[in-house]
Write a protein that holds these residues in place. Structure first.
Motif, PDB file in Angstrom:
ATOM      1  N   GLU A 223      19.291 -85.194  29.460  1.00  0.00           N
ATOM      2  CA  GLU A 223      20.606 -85.404  28.896  1.00  0.00           C
ATOM      3  C   GLU A 223      21.734 -84.851  29.892  1.00  0.00           C
ATOM      4  O   GLU A 223      22.681 -85.129  30.113  1.00  0.00           O
ATOM      5  CB  GLU A 223      20.678 -85.047  27.465  1.00  0.00           C
ATOM      6  N   GLY A 224      21.350 -83.714  30.717  1.00  0.00           N
ATOM      7  CA  GLY A 224      22.305 -82.683  31.335  1.00  0.00           C
ATOM      8  C   GLY A 224      21.551 -82.062  32.378  1.00  0.00           C
ATOM      9  O   GLY A 224      20.514 -82.205  32.653  1.00  0.00           O
ATOM     10  N   TRP A 225      22.465 -81.201  33.220  1.00  0.00           N
ATOM     11  CA  TRP A 225      22.069 -80.499  34.195  1.00  0.00           C
ATOM     12  C   TRP A 225      21.112 -79.334  33.607  1.00  0.00           C
ATOM     13  O   TRP A 225      20.324 -78.689  34.621  1.00  0.00           O
ATOM     14  CB  TRP A 225      23.102 -80.096  34.935  1.00  0.00           C
ATOM     15  N   ALA A 226      21.123 -78.937  32.699  1.00  0.00           N
ATOM     16  CA  ALA A 226      20.381 -77.815  31.844  1.00  0.00           C
ATOM     17  C   ALA A 226      19.118 -78.311  31.341  1.00  0.00           C
ATOM     18  O   ALA A 226      18.378 -77.456  30.755  1.00  0.00           O
ATOM     19  CB  ALA A 226      20.778 -77.036  30.738  1.00  0.00           C
ATOM     20  N   ARG A 227      18.749 -79.548  31.732  1.00  0.00           N
ATOM     21  CA  ARG A 227      17.445 -80.278  31.558  1.00  0.00           C
ATOM     22  C   ARG A 227      17.240 -80.356  29.797  1.00  0.00           C
ATOM     23  O   ARG A 227      16.098 -80.279  29.339  1.00  0.00           O
ATOM     24  CB  ARG A 227      16.323 -79.688  32.051  1.00  0.00           C
ATOM     25  N   GLU A 228      18.442 -80.726  29.166  1.00  0.00           N
ATOM     26  CA  GLU A 228      18.149 -80.903  27.828  1.00  0.00           C
ATOM     27  C   GLU A 228      17.591 -82.249  27.550  1.00  0.00           C
ATOM     28  O   GLU A 228      17.531 -83.135  28.405  1.00  0.00           O
ATOM     29  CB  GLU A 228      19.548 -81.044  27.114  1.00  0.00           C
ATOM     30  N   PRO A 229      16.737 -82.468  26.433  1.00  0.00           N
ATOM     31  CA  PRO A 229      15.927 -83.515  26.388  1.00  0.00           C
ATOM     32  C   PRO A 229      16.841 -84.867  26.251  1.00  0.00           C
ATOM     33  O   PRO A 229      17.939 -84.901  25.639  1.00  0.00           O
ATOM     34  CB  PRO A 229      15.199 -83.408  25.070  1.00  0.00           C
ATOM     35  N   PHE A 230      16.221 -85.829  26.790  1.00  0.00           N
ATOM     36  CA  PHE A 230      17.131 -87.190  26.786  1.00  0.00           C
ATOM     37  C   PHE A 230      16.650 -87.985  25.575  1.00  0.00           C
ATOM     38  O   PHE A 230      15.150 -88.038  25.476  1.00  0.00           O
ATOM     39  CB  PHE A 230      16.603 -88.137  28.095  1.00  0.00           C
ATOM     40  N   THR A 231      17.550 -88.355  24.782  1.00  0.00           N
ATOM     41  CA  THR A 231      17.070 -89.062  23.553  1.00  0.00           C
ATOM     42  C   THR A 231      17.884 -90.287  23.158  1.00  0.00           C
ATOM     43  O   THR A 231      18.544 -90.692  24.186  1.00  0.00           O
ATOM     44  CB  THR A 231      17.489 -88.270  22.251  1.00  0.00           C
ATOM     45  N   ALA A 232      17.572 -91.121  22.164  1.00  0.00           N
ATOM     46  CA  ALA A 232      18.238 -92.432  21.946  1.00  0.00           C
ATOM     47  C   ALA A 232      19.992 -92.179  21.830  1.00  0.00           C
ATOM     48  O   ALA A 232      20.606 -93.235  21.721  1.00  0.00           O
ATOM     49  CB  ALA A 232      17.644 -93.142  21.186  1.00  0.00           C
ATOM     50  N   ASP A 233      20.204 -90.880  21.357  1.00  0.00           N
ATOM     51  CA  ASP A 233      21.518 -90.450  21.109  1.00  0.00           C
ATOM     52  C   ASP A 233      22.166 -89.924  22.246  1.00  0.00           C
ATOM     53  O   ASP A 233      23.451 -89.602  22.196  1.00  0.00           O
ATOM     54  CB  ASP A 233      21.617 -89.476  19.763  1.00  0.00           C
TER      55      ASP A 233
END
Length: 245
Positions: A223-233
């Motif tokens: 989801e972002g540069w901190a490698r947050e999980p990419f989700t449907a939201d």
């Protein structure tokens, strides 16, 4: 558009570096540079749409040799005027097709810049251009928003995103062609000005297919540069494709 700088001529370049904008926040820049520096390693990095050097300059300050491609001489002039600006090489041209000598361990494109290419053909060409610059095992990184079509009820094409007494801004969508534009109206001393920039929004799966056509394989999406999980939201993603070693 007759301006050789495209949609980012002198009038836009003069006010582009807005310290109140989220993308210029020190923590945002630092996270972006940390991510990219880790992928570049001891190799060279190529930024597509280098602009005023928001990311290229701090990345170069980390010891990464950075080259940029950009169509706007006005934006590049701002880069050159900043401390360390002479350390970043720049080629003036369309980043979908302009070639730079040598190979790179990292090619990257940030903050929705892939959408400045307003046709699918140009976006496919961009992936092929990135792949042509990569050394074996190198990475291509794209940061871009996820199309927010859930904000469009049936029959609606316009979504305002900034409304105030001194102006307003809104996006216009064409879901049949994936064409869109961001439009800005500002009022100063009772006089209004208008600026519009065309884009082509693009889906994550569509980008994966473009990468495959260019001989690249998906290595990760966050989801972002901190490698947050990419989700449907998730409202955006940072995706990494690699050239096989």
């Amino acid at each position: 558009m007759d301006d050789p700088d495209g949609y980012f001529g002198e009038s836009i370049a003069a006010g582009y570096d807005d310290p109140s904008s989220e993308m210029f926040a020190p923590e945002v820049v630092a996270a972006t540079v940390d991510f990219l520096a880790g992928l570049a390693g001891a190799g060279r990095a190529l930024e597509l749409g280098v602009g005023t050097g928001r990311i290229a300059l701090p990345l170069a300050a980390r010891g990464v040799q950075v080259h940029g491609i950009d169509m706007s001489r006005a934006m590049v002039a701002r880069l050159r005027a900043k401390p360390g600006g002479d350390a970043v090489g720049v080629s003036i041209g369309d980043f979908a097709t302009t070639r730079v000598a040598g190979s790179f361990s990292l090619v990257y494109l940030v903050f929705n810049t892939i959408m400045n290419l307003t046709s699918q053909e140009a976006q496919v060409a961009c992936f092929r251009n990135a792949a042509a610059h990569l050394e074996p095992g190198g990475c291509f990184v794209v940061e871009v928003g996820v199309p927010d079509l859930r904000r469009l009820p049936p029959g609606q094409r316009v979504v305002p995103f900034d409304v105030g007494p001194a102006g307003w801004a809104y996006d216009v969508y064409d879901v049949a062609t994936q064409a869109m534009s961001s439009n800005y109206v500002k009022v100063v001393d009772g006089r209004g000005s208008y600026w519009s920039v065309p884009f082509r929004y693009v889906w994550p799966a569509e980008l994966d297919l473009m990468a495959r056509l260019a001989g690249l394989e998906l290595r990760g999406r966050w989801e972002g540069w901190a490698r947050e999980p990419f989700t449907a939201d998730s409202g955006r993603h940072v995706s990494v494709w690699g050239r096989p070693a």
